[in-house]
Design an enzyme around this catalytic site. Sequence first.
Site, PDB file in Angstrom:
ATOM      1  N   GLY A   6       0.774  -1.136  -0.084  1.00 29.01           N
ATOM      2  CA  GLY A   6       0.045   0.111   0.025  1.00 29.01           C
ATOM      3  C   GLY A   6       0.953   1.422   0.073  1.00 29.01           C
ATOM      4  CB  ALA A   7       4.261   1.738  -1.300  1.00 28.82           C
ATOM      5  CG  ASN A  32       0.602   1.647   4.899  1.00 29.45           C
ATOM      6  OD1 ASN A  32       0.187   1.809   5.708  1.00 29.45           O
ATOM      7  ND2 ASN A  32       0.357   1.791   3.687  1.00 29.45           N
ATOM      8  CE1 TYR A  79      -8.666  -0.684   9.159  1.00 25.98           C
ATOM      9  CE2 TYR A  79      -9.007   0.274  11.627  1.00 25.98           C
ATOM     10  CZ  TYR A  79      -8.380   0.182  10.283  1.00 25.98           C
ATOM     11  OH  TYR A  79      -7.273   0.853   9.986  1.00 25.98           O
ATOM     12  CB  ALA A  87     -12.077  -8.596  14.093  1.00 21.01           C
TER      13      ALA A  87
END
Length: 244
Positions: A13-14, A87, A152, A154
């Site tokens: 997720g960069a 990320n 989210y 969890a």
Amino acid sequence: MKKKYDKIALITGANRGIGKSILKKIIKKNIYVIGTSKTLLGVKKIKKLVNKSGTGILINFLNIQNTKKKLYEIIKKFNTIDILIHNSGVIQDNLLINMSEKNWNDVILINLNSCFYLTKFLIPNMIKKKWGRIIFISSVNAYQGNIGQTNYSASKAGMIGFMKSLALEVARFGITANSIAPGYIKTNMTKKILKNIKNNINQIPIKNFGTVKDISNMVLFLISKKSTYITGQTIHINGGMLML
């Protein structure tokens, strides 16, 4: 990759937000950076950012077989990944009573199951080298929960449990595993959430929202030689809204 780099890092997720900030910091440290995105546009943005100091790769963690294939290709090409910064994440908020199975499964798959696939592929070579740094970007809501975010919360809490067990397994090989739990950080993903709670900012003792640099600065510390005795920990960056 003709130039000699000190390390090779994989950042998921960069292409925007926290991941982009981490990428921009790391490429200044003579580290070759492989950034992932789930869109071709995101990959294009990553390649533009890293120039010759890295590359961008298309990975959608919803597609398990494709994820496995891409990770295999990364290992085959680069032989080893020294630093993993996971990320990548997604939110699909809804009250539990209204939440669909897809809302639940997609968030768990992208945010949590991806931890398994990434580390499963990357750890063997870290063990061979007797060195590695693994960082998971979790969330304050892993600890305090949030209305409409059972999926989210969890997934991010599961990530922390995964990290602690992983840290115990790999510590003897010179590999550390830690997580960062951001509070309210200004990003495109949190824009709508922050707008809704703007009038309730008093719940944050520092009285403002965090920035992506607050997170990327901590990542730099955790991959540095200064953090060799830190593993199995969650670093909370939330302006004091949650104190443990």
